[in-house]
Design a protein around this motif. Sequence first.
Motif, PDB file in Angstrom:
ATOM      1  N   SER A  19      10.561 -18.699  -7.186  1.00 49.37           N
ATOM      2  CA  SER A  19      11.588 -19.524  -7.816  1.00 49.37           C
ATOM      3  C   SER A  19      12.377 -18.673  -8.799  1.00 49.37           C
ATOM      4  O   SER A  19      11.970 -17.562  -9.161  1.00 49.37           O
ATOM      5  N   GLN A  20      13.489 -19.204  -9.247  1.00 47.55           N
ATOM      6  CA  GLN A  20      14.321 -18.494 -10.218  1.00 47.55           C
ATOM      7  C   GLN A  20      13.621 -18.355 -11.567  1.00 47.55           C
ATOM      8  O   GLN A  20      13.985 -17.499 -12.366  1.00 47.55           O
ATOM      9  N   GLU A  21      12.637 -19.191 -11.812  1.00 46.71           N
ATOM     10  CA  GLU A  21      11.963 -19.155 -13.106  1.00 46.71           C
ATOM     11  C   GLU A  21      10.960 -18.001 -13.204  1.00 46.71           C
ATOM     12  O   GLU A  21      10.603 -17.571 -14.296  1.00 46.71           O
ATOM     13  N   GLU A  22      10.498 -17.498 -12.060  1.00 45.35           N
ATOM     14  CA  GLU A  22       9.519 -16.419 -12.074  1.00 45.35           C
ATOM     15  C   GLU A  22      10.179 -15.085 -12.374  1.00 45.35           C
ATOM     16  O   GLU A  22      11.384 -14.903 -12.195  1.00 45.35           O
ATOM     17  N   MET A  23       9.366 -14.122 -12.827  1.00 45.47           N
ATOM     18  CA  MET A  23       9.851 -12.772 -13.070  1.00 45.47           C
ATOM     19  C   MET A  23      10.429 -12.194 -11.781  1.00 45.47           C
ATOM     20  O   MET A  23       9.784 -12.227 -10.734  1.00 45.47           O
ATOM     21  N   ASN A  24      11.627 -11.660 -11.873  1.00 51.44           N
ATOM     22  CA  ASN A  24      12.295 -11.067 -10.724  1.00 51.44           C
ATOM     23  C   ASN A  24      11.683  -9.707 -10.410  1.00 51.44           C
ATOM     24  O   ASN A  24      11.097  -9.060 -11.278  1.00 51.44           O
ATOM     25  N   GLY A  25      11.815  -9.260  -9.168  1.00 44.36           N
ATOM     26  CA  GLY A  25      11.311  -7.956  -8.798  1.00 44.36           C
ATOM     27  C   GLY A  25      11.158  -7.821  -7.303  1.00 44.36           C
ATOM     28  O   GLY A  25      11.382  -8.770  -6.544  1.00 44.36           O
ATOM     29  N   VAL A  26      10.745  -6.634  -6.868  1.00 47.95           N
ATOM     30  CA  VAL A  26      10.662  -6.272  -5.457  1.00 47.95           C
ATOM     31  C   VAL A  26       9.209  -6.044  -5.080  1.00 47.95           C
ATOM     32  O   VAL A  26       8.461  -5.394  -5.822  1.00 47.95           O
ATOM     33  N   VAL A  27       8.790  -6.568  -3.956  1.00 45.81           N
ATOM     34  CA  VAL A  27       7.434  -6.344  -3.473  1.00 45.81           C
ATOM     35  C   VAL A  27       7.177  -4.843  -3.359  1.00 45.81           C
ATOM     36  O   VAL A  27       7.978  -4.109  -2.779  1.00 45.81           O
ATOM     37  N   GLY A  28       6.059  -4.410  -3.907  1.00 46.78           N
ATOM     38  CA  GLY A  28       5.715  -2.989  -3.906  1.00 46.78           C
ATOM     39  C   GLY A  28       5.988  -2.296  -5.215  1.00 46.78           C
ATOM     40  O   GLY A  28       5.512  -1.176  -5.437  1.00 46.78           O
ATOM     41  N   GLU A  29       6.738  -2.940  -6.119  1.00 44.66           N
ATOM     42  CA  GLU A  29       6.967  -2.308  -7.419  1.00 44.66           C
ATOM     43  C   GLU A  29       5.678  -2.322  -8.234  1.00 44.66           C
ATOM     44  O   GLU A  29       4.797  -3.151  -8.020  1.00 44.66           O
ATOM     45  N   PHE A  30       5.580  -1.393  -9.186  1.00 41.02           N
ATOM     46  CA  PHE A  30       4.461  -1.385 -10.124  1.00 41.02           C
ATOM     47  C   PHE A  30       5.013  -1.107 -11.508  1.00 41.02           C
ATOM     48  O   PHE A  30       6.011  -0.411 -11.666  1.00 41.02           O
ATOM     49  N   PHE A  31       4.349  -1.670 -12.529  1.00 45.61           N
ATOM     50  CA  PHE A  31       4.984  -1.695 -13.842  1.00 45.61           C
ATOM     51  C   PHE A  31       3.984  -2.015 -14.929  1.00 45.61           C
ATOM     52  O   PHE A  31       2.856  -2.444 -14.682  1.00 45.61           O
ATOM     53  N   TRP A  32       4.428  -1.849 -16.175  1.00 43.17           N
ATOM     54  CA  TRP A  32       3.704  -2.379 -17.323  1.00 43.17           C
ATOM     55  C   TRP A  32       4.639  -2.435 -18.519  1.00 43.17           C
ATOM     56  O   TRP A  32       5.799  -2.001 -18.459  1.00 43.17           O
ATOM     57  N   ASP A  33       4.120  -2.998 -19.619  1.00 46.35           N
ATOM     58  CA  ASP A  33       4.944  -3.192 -20.805  1.00 46.35           C
ATOM     59  C   ASP A  33       4.122  -2.918 -22.056  1.00 46.35           C
ATOM     60  O   ASP A  33       2.990  -2.437 -21.971  1.00 46.35           O
ATOM     61  N   GLY A  34       4.697  -3.198 -23.222  1.00 43.05           N
ATOM     62  CA  GLY A  34       4.013  -2.900 -24.472  1.00 43.05           C
ATOM     63  C   GLY A  34       4.153  -4.020 -25.482  1.00 43.05           C
ATOM     64  O   GLY A  34       5.050  -4.874 -25.377  1.00 43.05           O
ATOM     65  N   ALA A  35       3.283  -4.028 -26.486  1.00 43.83           N
ATOM     66  CA  ALA A  35       3.211  -5.110 -27.465  1.00 43.83           C
ATOM     67  C   ALA A  35       4.516  -5.313 -28.222  1.00 43.83           C
ATOM     68  O   ALA A  35       4.820  -6.425 -28.654  1.00 43.83           O
ATOM     69  N   ALA A  36       5.302  -4.252 -28.396  1.00 45.19           N
ATOM     70  CA  ALA A  36       6.577  -4.370 -29.115  1.00 45.19           C
ATOM     71  C   ALA A  36       7.713  -4.732 -28.167  1.00 45.19           C
ATOM     72  O   ALA A  36       8.883  -4.510 -28.477  1.00 45.19           O
ATOM     73  N   SER A  37       7.374  -5.300 -27.003  1.00 43.56           N
ATOM     74  CA  SER A  37       8.330  -5.841 -26.025  1.00 43.56           C
ATOM     75  C   SER A  37       9.022  -4.773 -25.184  1.00 43.56           C
ATOM     76  O   SER A  37      10.028  -5.052 -24.530  1.00 43.56           O
ATOM     77  N   THR A  38       8.491  -3.536 -25.182  1.00 44.19           N
ATOM     78  CA  THR A  38       9.007  -2.514 -24.284  1.00 44.19           C
ATOM     79  C   THR A  38       8.582  -2.825 -22.849  1.00 44.19           C
ATOM     80  O   THR A  38       7.646  -3.585 -22.609  1.00 44.19           O
ATOM     81  N   LEU A  39       9.267  -2.197 -21.868  1.00 38.41           N
ATOM     82  CA  LEU A  39       8.994  -2.466 -20.456  1.00 38.41           C
ATOM     83  C   LEU A  39       9.431  -1.281 -19.606  1.00 38.41           C
ATOM     84  O   LEU A  39      10.421  -0.613 -19.922  1.00 38.41           O
ATOM     85  N   PHE A  40       8.660  -1.007 -18.539  1.00 36.99           N
ATOM     86  CA  PHE A  40       9.154  -0.093 -17.511  1.00 36.99           C
ATOM     87  C   PHE A  40       8.658  -0.561 -16.155  1.00 36.99           C
ATOM     88  O   PHE A  40       7.657  -1.261 -16.053  1.00 36.99           O
ATOM     89  N   TRP A  41       9.372  -0.162 -15.113  1.00 36.96           N
ATOM     90  CA  TRP A  41       8.867  -0.400 -13.769  1.00 36.96           C
ATOM     91  C   TRP A  41       9.349   0.685 -12.819  1.00 36.96           C
ATOM     92  O   TRP A  41      10.319   1.387 -13.072  1.00 36.96           O
ATOM     93  N   VAL A  42       8.604   0.778 -11.702  1.00 34.82           N
ATOM     94  CA  VAL A  42       8.901   1.722 -10.627  1.00 34.82           C
ATOM     95  C   VAL A  42       9.071   0.899  -9.362  1.00 34.82           C
ATOM     96  O   VAL A  42       8.155   0.191  -8.943  1.00 34.82           O
ATOM     97  N   ASP A  43      10.241   0.985  -8.753  1.00 35.95           N
ATOM     98  CA  ASP A  43      10.596   0.235  -7.546  1.00 35.95           C
ATOM     99  C   ASP A  43      10.753   1.231  -6.400  1.00 35.95           C
ATOM    100  O   ASP A  43      11.822   1.824  -6.235  1.00 35.95           O
ATOM    101  N   PRO A  44       9.676   1.451  -5.607  1.00 32.79           N
ATOM    102  CA  PRO A  44       9.764   2.446  -4.529  1.00 32.79           C
ATOM    103  C   PRO A  44      10.745   2.080  -3.428  1.00 32.79           C
ATOM    104  O   PRO A  44      11.291   2.957  -2.772  1.00 32.79           O
ATOM    105  N   VAL A  45      10.957   0.790  -3.187  1.00 36.02           N
ATOM    106  CA  VAL A  45      11.857   0.361  -2.113  1.00 36.02           C
ATOM    107  C   VAL A  45      13.260   0.890  -2.357  1.00 36.02           C
ATOM    108  O   VAL A  45      13.922   1.409  -1.450  1.00 36.02           O
ATOM    109  N   ASN A  46      13.741   0.746  -3.573  1.00 31.02           N
ATOM    110  CA  ASN A  46      15.100   1.176  -3.925  1.00 31.02           C
ATOM    111  C   ASN A  46      15.126   2.507  -4.647  1.00 31.02           C
ATOM    112  O   ASN A  46      16.195   2.934  -5.095  1.00 31.02           O
TER     113      ASN A  46
END
Length: 424
Positions: free
Chosen positions: A362-389
Motif C-alpha cells: 500500500s502507499q502507507e508502507e515504506m517504499n522500496g525495491v525487492v532485493g534492496e538492503f538497508f539500515w538507519d540510525g537513532a538520530a534519523s539517518t538512513l542509507f540503502w543499497v538498491d541492486p536492481v537499479n
Amino acid sequence: MKKFSLFLFLLFIGFSACQNQTEEGQVEFVVDEEAKARLDSTLSSYVESGNVAGISALIFEKDKEVYFNAYGYANQEKNIPMDRNTIVQIYSMTKPITGTSLMTLYEEGAFQLDDPLEKYAPEFSDMKVYQGVDEEGNLILEDANRPVTIRDITRHTAGFPNRDNIPGLSELMKEKDARSYENTLTQMAAKIGSTPLWFQPGAQWEYGQSVDVQAFLVERISGVPYQTYVREHVLDPLGMDETRYVVPESDLDRFSAAYQRTGEGQLTQMPDSSAHAFNLKKWPLTPGGFGLTSTLDDYMTFARMLVKQGSINGTQILKPETVKLMATNHLADSVTERSWLPSKGNVGFGIDFAVRTDPPASQEEMNGVVGEFFWDGAASTLFWVDPVNELTAVLFVQLFPYDGIGLHKNFRDAVYGKFEPNSQ
C-alpha cells in the motif's frame, strides 16, 4: 527462501541486464529531473517547517552521482550551514560496517555462521533463559535449548534482552551496565554473557547488543583490537578517513549539533557536552552497534562498495558471494515475533541489514525495491543499497526522537515516486 535467494543472486550478477534504455539507447535513471525536484521539495520542506534543523542527501545511480543537496544548519546557534562535509553521528549505521569487518574473517575461514558463539567465546557458554520472576522477585530460569550461534548475533535472534520493562531482567541489565563507555569489549562481553537471555536462541527477532558482540568476536578471533581491525580491513582501504569514533578538535566545527523535536516545528539544540560525549574523547569501549561518526561521501563510499559487490576503485573488501549472503534474508518464517522490524516495510533480516523481500502492499508502507538492503540510525539517518537499479542513497540529519515526522517514508517516495499498487 530458496526462490528469493536465487532471485537475489540473479540481481547481483545481472546488473547490466537491469538497465532500462530509451529508444535512443540512453540509460534511464530512477533519479531523473522529476525525482530531483521531489527531493529538493521534500528536504527543504522539513527545514522550512522547523521540524529539522539541517538535512543533506547524496545519491549515486549506475556509478554516477545523480543527486546532492543540503538545507538548513548543522549548528543553528553558531550559524553553521549543513554541508557535504558535515560530520554526523551515525549510531546504528555503524552496524553494517561491523558486520563487514566480521565477514572478512568469515572469508578467511575463521568461523562458520552456525558455529556456537561459545566455541570462540566461553563467556557465552551454558546460557540461561528468562522465564519470569517468582513471588519474591527472583528470576526464574531454564537452560537454553541450543547455544547462541554466530548467525544469531548477525540477525538479532540471540535472545539478548534490550528493554527496560522486563521484570527482574531489566534491573539486572541496568546493574551490569554492559554498554558503559568504561568497559572494554571483553568486559562488555562477560557482562552480556552472564545475563540470562530473554528468549530461546532463534525464537524471535529482538534488536539489541548483538552487533557489539560481533565487534568483540572480531577482536577475539583476530587477536587485534576491534578499532584497529575495522580501520585496517574496511575503513582505510576504502579511504573512509572521516569515519571515526573520536572527532579531533580540529574538525569540531564540522561536527553537527543534535536536536530534540518537542512538537510541531519545535526543536531544542542538545548540549554538545552530552550529545557528543562518546565522540569527544577516547573511551575503553569500541562498540560495534553504535559510536562511529561519518560524512556523506565517506558513507556513500561504503554503500557503493556494497552495490558493486564488494569492490570499489580497485579495492576488494568482500567477495560478491559474501555480499549476497549478507543481503539475503536469514529469518525463517517461523520467526513471527519481530518487534518493530515490520515498520520498515516487507522485510526480513540478513547480516546487519534489513532485506526487502516483497514490494509495499500500500502507499502507507515504506517504499522500496525487492532485493534492496538497508539500515538507519537513532538520530534519523538512513542509507540503502538498491541492486536492481544500482542505486545507493544516504540521508543525514541529527534528529531525536527517531523519525517521528515521516522523513524516511517521504524521502523514499521522493526517490522512487509514490508507490502505485496497480503498477506491481
